[in-house]
Write a protein that holds these residues in place. Structure first.
Motif, short mmCIF file in Angstrom:
data_model
loop_
_atom_site.label_atom_id
_atom_site.label_comp_id
_atom_site.label_asym_id
_atom_site.label_seq_id
_atom_site.Cartn_x
_atom_site.Cartn_y
_atom_site.Cartn_z
N PHE A 299 39.79 28.35 46.22
CA PHE A 299 40.52 28.97 45.11
C PHE A 299 39.84 28.51 43.71
CE2 PHE A 299 44.29 28.06 42.15
CZ PHE A 299 45.08 29.31 42.52
N GLU A 300 39.42 27.38 43.75
CA GLU A 300 38.36 27.25 42.42
C GLU A 300 37.26 27.98 42.32
OE1 GLU A 300 37.79 23.05 43.13
OE2 GLU A 300 40.04 22.53 42.65
N ALA A 301 36.66 28.37 43.31
CA ALA A 301 35.33 28.93 43.36
C ALA A 301 35.44 30.42 42.58
CB ALA A 301 34.70 29.25 44.74
N VAL A 302 36.68 30.85 42.93
CA VAL A 302 37.02 32.29 42.23
C VAL A 302 37.81 32.18 40.72
CG1 VAL A 302 36.86 33.55 44.28
CG2 VAL A 302 39.10 32.63 43.42
N ASP A 303 37.84 31.07 40.20
CA ASP A 303 38.73 30.90 39.12
C ASP A 303 40.37 31.09 39.43
OD1 ASP A 303 36.62 29.46 37.69
OD2 ASP A 303 36.50 31.30 36.49
N GLY A 304 40.80 30.64 40.52
CA GLY A 304 42.14 30.93 41.11
C GLY A 304 43.17 30.44 40.21
N ARG A 305 44.27 31.47 39.81
CA ARG A 305 45.35 31.22 39.04
C ARG A 305 46.61 31.76 39.94
NH1 ARG A 305 44.47 33.74 33.02
NH2 ARG A 305 46.58 34.33 33.58
N GLY A 306 47.54 30.89 39.47
CA GLY A 306 48.72 31.17 40.20
C GLY A 306 48.89 30.96 41.59
N LEU A 307 48.53 31.65 42.59
CA LEU A 307 48.66 31.70 43.92
C LEU A 307 47.45 32.43 44.78
CD1 LEU A 307 51.34 33.68 45.37
CD2 LEU A 307 50.25 34.27 43.09
N ALA A 308 47.43 31.78 45.94
CA ALA A 308 46.46 32.77 46.74
C ALA A 308 46.83 32.30 48.09
CB ALA A 308 44.97 32.34 46.17
N ARG A 309 46.27 33.16 49.14
CA ARG A 309 46.48 32.51 50.63
C ARG A 309 44.91 32.76 51.05
NH1 ARG A 309 48.38 36.80 53.56
NH2 ARG A 309 46.35 37.35 54.27
N VAL A 310 44.31 31.68 51.48
CA VAL A 310 43.04 31.49 51.97
C VAL A 310 43.19 31.56 53.73
CG1 VAL A 310 40.81 30.13 51.87
CG2 VAL A 310 42.50 30.21 50.03
N ASP A 311 42.36 32.70 54.06
CA ASP A 311 42.35 32.79 55.65
C ASP A 311 41.03 32.41 56.00
OD1 ASP A 311 44.75 34.15 54.90
OD2 ASP A 311 44.11 36.06 55.27
N VAL A 312 41.01 31.61 56.99
CA VAL A 312 39.89 31.08 57.61
C VAL A 312 39.94 31.06 59.25
CG1 VAL A 312 39.56 29.35 55.73
CG2 VAL A 312 40.63 28.63 58.20
N PHE A 313 38.65 30.90 59.67
CA PHE A 313 38.59 30.94 61.17
C PHE A 313 38.04 29.42 61.45
CE2 PHE A 313 37.49 35.36 60.74
CZ PHE A 313 38.56 36.12 61.32
N LEU A 314 38.97 28.75 62.44
CA LEU A 314 38.38 27.58 62.91
C LEU A 314 37.84 27.61 64.25
CD1 LEU A 314 38.43 24.11 62.61
CD2 LEU A 314 40.65 24.31 63.91
N THR A 315 36.35 27.50 64.50
CA THR A 315 35.59 27.79 65.54
C THR A 315 35.82 26.50 66.68
OG1 THR A 315 33.56 26.69 64.90
CG2 THR A 315 34.04 28.99 64.15
N ALA A 316 35.24 26.84 67.80
CA ALA A 316 35.45 25.93 68.92
C ALA A 316 34.67 24.54 68.45
CB ALA A 316 34.96 26.46 70.10
N ALA A 317 33.35 24.90 67.65
CA ALA A 317 32.51 23.87 67.12
C ALA A 317 33.12 23.04 65.95
CB ALA A 317 31.19 24.42 66.74
N GLY A 318 34.32 23.63 65.53
CA GLY A 318 34.99 22.70 64.59
C GLY A 318 34.39 23.27 63.18
N ASP A 319 33.83 24.37 63.01
CA ASP A 319 33.43 24.91 61.60
C ASP A 319 34.64 25.61 61.08
OD1 ASP A 319 30.62 23.93 61.84
OD2 ASP A 319 30.13 25.81 63.35
N VAL A 320 34.51 25.32 59.65
CA VAL A 320 35.75 26.28 58.81
C VAL A 320 35.21 27.51 58.22
CG1 VAL A 320 37.69 26.28 57.34
CG2 VAL A 320 37.13 24.39 58.70
N VAL A 321 35.35 28.68 58.56
CA VAL A 321 34.68 29.89 57.89
C VAL A 321 35.58 30.79 57.51
CG1 VAL A 321 33.22 31.83 58.66
CG2 VAL A 321 32.99 29.97 60.08
N ILE A 322 35.35 31.01 56.28
CA ILE A 322 36.41 31.85 55.21
C ILE A 322 36.47 33.27 55.74
CG2 ILE A 322 37.33 32.48 52.95
CD1 ILE A 322 36.22 29.59 52.00
N ASN A 323 37.52 33.71 55.95
CA ASN A 323 37.59 35.46 56.02
C ASN A 323 37.74 35.84 54.80
OD1 ASN A 323 37.82 37.72 57.22
ND2 ASN A 323 40.01 37.60 57.84
N GLU A 324 38.86 35.48 53.96
CA GLU A 324 39.19 36.20 52.71
C GLU A 324 40.29 35.46 51.98
OE1 GLU A 324 40.21 40.00 53.87
OE2 GLU A 324 42.13 39.68 53.68
N LEU A 325 40.37 35.74 50.74
CA LEU A 325 41.34 35.21 49.79
C LEU A 325 42.04 36.43 49.38
CD1 LEU A 325 38.77 33.09 49.17
CD2 LEU A 325 40.29 32.60 47.29
#
Length: 364
Positions: A299-325
């Motif tokens: 959210f901060e990386a894109v100078d987010g204002r108001g609201l956003a939904r951040v979609d991620v993948f949680l892999t079997a190795a425990g990594d958090v990979v962002i799909n989109e905002l």
């Protein structure tokens, strides 16, 4: 008596017109009428601003007939910058009525000409306060190519991808196929500037790439081809911080797929089998904390204002990979964004109030 006048703006020219209209049905039905006086402003598919009925049932989400804004002959007349904030309507017979001074606009628009910064710029020019994202974060997150670049610059993990423009696909399809082959199948092919999974498909191998590209290019002349990340689909809801404080992240939710390959338009909005929204997600404390922190950083990386939904993948190795905002995520009562905040202790009506108050506070 309600002391704050809110213009609820919905519909629009994008392919997500009906979803925006359905969102309006939810908002009109839940907004606190003791605090807010509502002026519903619809935008037809042709881009005409009309005064709509203040009737939530008219915009109910019905898979058999999706709601839409139609041209009823009225024309909403916006105030000019530097003057008052009086909203007016010209009726079919040519008479002009005053609707009242607008304190804040709540744009619940999805897609181009609404969620891409254009409406936000329009309201900035008119000097009308509004809720939700601003020009920069809206424009950046609408274009998945530039969104990924901003996230990578912040050191956040994103799915590997190639960006393909229509001219390149027409001139050098074999070169594109070679780049996609290097990514590795399966891949997701999606329009760069669309939402609600419109135009998105999965290509399991090279034989399915051409059809997937055609579907995406019908929606946009710029397409992303992404590696199909294997992992749990987790989503977290963000709200701008109060009084300059840090962004707030909800408890994460999860999209649980059974018979559906990905969370497509039918699964999201038409009651299709094979996908379920679960909130809160069954995660460990550490996973929850890392996903919420990833959401805040994105959210901060894109100078987010108001609201956003951040979609991620949680892999079997425990990594958090962002799909989109998504800077104006699905906001119907059955959508993930409000469900995440409800699971975090906030009602749907309180969430609407919070968004409006954030817009008013920013203007102040």
């Amino acid at each position: 008596m309600a002391s704050t006048t809110v213009a609820v703006l919905f519909g629009g020219r994008s392919s997500e017109h009906s979803i925006s209209s359905a969102t309006a049905g939810g908002v009109l039905g839940a907004i606190d009428r003791d605090r807010f006086r509502v002026i519903p402003v619809g935008i037809t598919r042709d881009g005409v601003f009309v005064l709509e009925q203040d009737d939530p049932s008219r915009f109910a989400l019905d898979a058999a007939k999706l709601p839409e804004v139609t041209d009823n002959g009225t024309r909403v007349l916006w105030p000019t910058s530097g003057g008052d904030r009086m909203l007016r309507v010209r009726r079919e017979d040519g008479t002009v009525d005053e609707l009242g001074e607008v304190d804040v606009v709540l744009p619940i628009l999805h897609g181009v000409h609404g969620e891409d910064g254009t409406m936000q710029g329009f309201l900035d020019i008119l000097e009308l306060p509004y809720a939700g994202g601003g020009v920069l974060d809206s424009a950046m997150c609408m274009d998945k190519h530039f969104m990924k670049i901003a996230l990578q610059a912040e050191g956040l993990a994103v799915a590997p991808w190639v960006t393909v423009r229509a001219a390149r696909w027409a001139a050098d399809p074999e070169g594109v196929r070679a780049e996609v082959e290097a990514l590795g199948y399966p891949v997701f092919v999606k329009p760069a500037r669309a939402g609600s999974s419109v135009g998105v498909s999965k290509a399991h191998d090279a034989s399915e790439l051409d059809a997937a590209m055609a579907l995406a290019l019908a929606e946009d002349d710029k397409v992303l081809v992404e590696v199909g990340i294997i992992g749990r689909e987790i989503e977290v809801a963000l709200l701008e911080g109060r009084d300059g404080g840090p962004a707030r992240a909800s408890l994460p939710g999860e999209i649980v797929l059974t018979t559906r390959e990905f969370y497509d338009f039918e699964g999201k909005y038409l009651g299709g089998d094979g996908a379920e929204v679960v909130c809160p997600a069954a995660l460990t404390e550490d996973e929850t904390a890392r996903i919420r922190e990833t959401g805040r950083r994105a959210f901060e990386a894109v100078d987010g204002r108001g609201l956003a939904r951040v979609d991620v993948f949680l892999t079997a190795a425990g990594d958090v990979v962002i799909n989109e905002l998504n800077t104006m995520p699905g906001f119907t009562p059955i959508s993930m964004y409000p469900k995440c905040w409800i699971a975090s202790g906030m009602t749907y009506a309180e969430l609407i109030t919070e968004l409006i108050e954030l817009g008013l506070a920013r203007a102040a």
